[in-house]
Write an enzyme that holds these catalytic residues in place. Structure first.
Site, PDB file in Angstrom:
ATOM      1  N   ASP A   1       6.889  10.562  -5.357  1.00  0.00           N
ATOM      2  CA  ASP A   1       5.854  11.185  -4.517  1.00  0.00           C
ATOM      3  C   ASP A   1       4.698  11.730  -5.370  1.00  0.00           C
ATOM      4  O   ASP A   1       4.926  12.485  -6.322  1.00  0.00           O
ATOM      5  CB  ASP A   1       6.504  12.324  -3.711  1.00  0.00           C
ATOM      6  CG  ASP A   1       5.608  12.811  -2.587  1.00  0.00           C
ATOM      7  OD1 ASP A   1       4.467  13.235  -2.880  1.00  0.00           O
ATOM      8  OD2 ASP A   1       6.042  12.786  -1.420  1.00  0.00           O
TER       9      ASP A   1
ATOM     10  N   ARG B   1       2.709  13.981  -4.903  1.00  0.00           N
ATOM     11  CA  ARG B   1       2.496  15.433  -4.853  1.00  0.00           C
ATOM     12  C   ARG B   1       3.418  16.199  -5.789  1.00  0.00           C
ATOM     13  O   ARG B   1       3.371  17.427  -5.860  1.00  0.00           O
ATOM     14  CB  ARG B   1       2.702  15.940  -3.421  1.00  0.00           C
ATOM     15  CG  ARG B   1       1.735  15.320  -2.425  1.00  0.00           C
ATOM     16  CD  ARG B   1       2.198  15.538  -0.998  1.00  0.00           C
ATOM     17  NE  ARG B   1       3.478  14.899  -0.731  1.00  0.00           N
ATOM     18  CZ  ARG B   1       4.140  14.988   0.423  1.00  0.00           C
ATOM     19  NH1 ARG B   1       3.640  15.695   1.411  1.00  0.00           N
ATOM     20  NH2 ARG B   1       5.288  14.366   0.578  1.00  0.00           N
TER      21      ARG B   1
ATOM     22  N   HIS C   1      12.273  17.255  -3.515  1.00  0.00           N
ATOM     23  CA  HIS C   1      11.256  18.068  -2.850  1.00  0.00           C
ATOM     24  C   HIS C   1      11.471  18.020  -1.340  1.00  0.00           C
ATOM     25  O   HIS C   1      11.947  17.023  -0.799  1.00  0.00           O
ATOM     26  CB  HIS C   1       9.841  17.583  -3.212  1.00  0.00           C
ATOM     27  CG  HIS C   1       9.516  16.213  -2.712  1.00  0.00           C
ATOM     28  ND1 HIS C   1       8.711  15.988  -1.613  1.00  0.00           N
ATOM     29  CD2 HIS C   1       9.906  14.987  -3.129  1.00  0.00           C
ATOM     30  CE1 HIS C   1       8.609  14.691  -1.402  1.00  0.00           C
ATOM     31  NE2 HIS C   1       9.331  14.053  -2.309  1.00  0.00           N
TER      32      HIS C   1
ATOM     33  N   CYS D   1      10.636  15.071   1.731  1.00  0.00           N
ATOM     34  CA  CYS D   1      10.662  13.798   1.004  1.00  0.00           C
ATOM     35  C   CYS D   1      10.664  12.618   1.996  1.00  0.00           C
ATOM     36  O   CYS D   1      11.528  12.538   2.874  1.00  0.00           O
ATOM     37  CB  CYS D   1      11.904  13.746   0.123  1.00  0.00           C
ATOM     38  SG  CYS D   1      12.013  12.232  -0.858  1.00  0.00           S
TER      39      CYS D   1
HETATM   40 CO    CO Z   1      10.105  12.164  -2.120  1.00  0.00          CO
END
Ligand code: CO
Length: 206
Positions: free
Chosen positions: A44, A46, A98, A101
């Site tokens: 990801d 982020r 996280h 997700c």
């Molecule tokens: Co993720």
């Protein structure tokens, strides 16, 4: 969206900025990397490993894949672990998931995503393993808790890898940690699932 040329220009500016602040920075890194940490995280965008723990280049060895999954037979991930432990001598392996997700969310939905469903199957296994605890949770709570449980299971998978078991047998100082990051506020929570020796495991679960 920035153009590709703008990214390259931004890189030049960054490199000269770093060099200005520390003239030996790149010379030093050129000769060796000496990270104490291996980061296993989600792909990801982020959740960039170095940035969220505020560490510069050279300090974290990184492996990322969708939903930070450590599969017993994934030669890609296992090779990263082997290199990190045996060659770089990292002291800590951090599995960082996280909340929110996409991989975990997709694993809660019916399997209609094509090839990636084979990968997400590992997260469905985590859900099945913890079915009793997860039963009755609403969608958001289920997703949050499954994100946490996925990290906890992947810590276990790292700890069960031949590389880590061998390192512990040889007396290496090596701890495996499970963290979860909140994209909403940038804060990491330690899931208190750290394993740092074979003694943490009953013999029959090694
Ligand atoms: Co993720």
């Amino acid at each position: 969206m920035k153009t590709i040329d703008e990214l390259l220009l931004a890189n030049r500016a960054w490199a000269s900025d770093v060099k200005e602040r520390d003239p030996d920075f790149f010379t030093h890194l050129h000769y060796q990397q000496n990270p104490d940490y291996l980061w296993i995280g989600c792909s990801d965008s982020r959740v960039p490993a170095n940035q969220i723990v505020d560490l510069p280049p050279g300090e974290v060895f990184v492996h990322r894949n969708i939903a930070n999954v450590v599969v017993h037979s994934d030669l890609n991930c296992l090779s990263v672990i082997q290199y990190a432990v045996e060659v770089l001598g990292v002291k800590h392996i951090i599995v960082c998931g996280h909340y929110g997700c996409g991989g975990v969310k997709a694993a809660i939905e019916p399997p209609e995503h094509g090839l990636i469903d084979n990968w997400l199957r590992h997260i469905r296994d985590v859900r099945r393993l913890h079915a009793t605890e997860l039963e009755g949770l609403d969608h958001d709570r289920l997703c949050d808790r499954l994100c946490e449980l996925n990290v906890i299971e992947q810590v276990r998978n790292v700890a069960h890898s031949t590389v880590v078991q061998e390192a512990w047998r040889n007396g290496a100082s090596l701890a495996v940690h499970g963290w979860i990051y909140s994209v909403k506020n940038g804060v990491i929570k330690d899931l208190k699932t750290t394993v740092s020796s074979l003694a943490h495991y009953p013999k029959n679960s090694r």
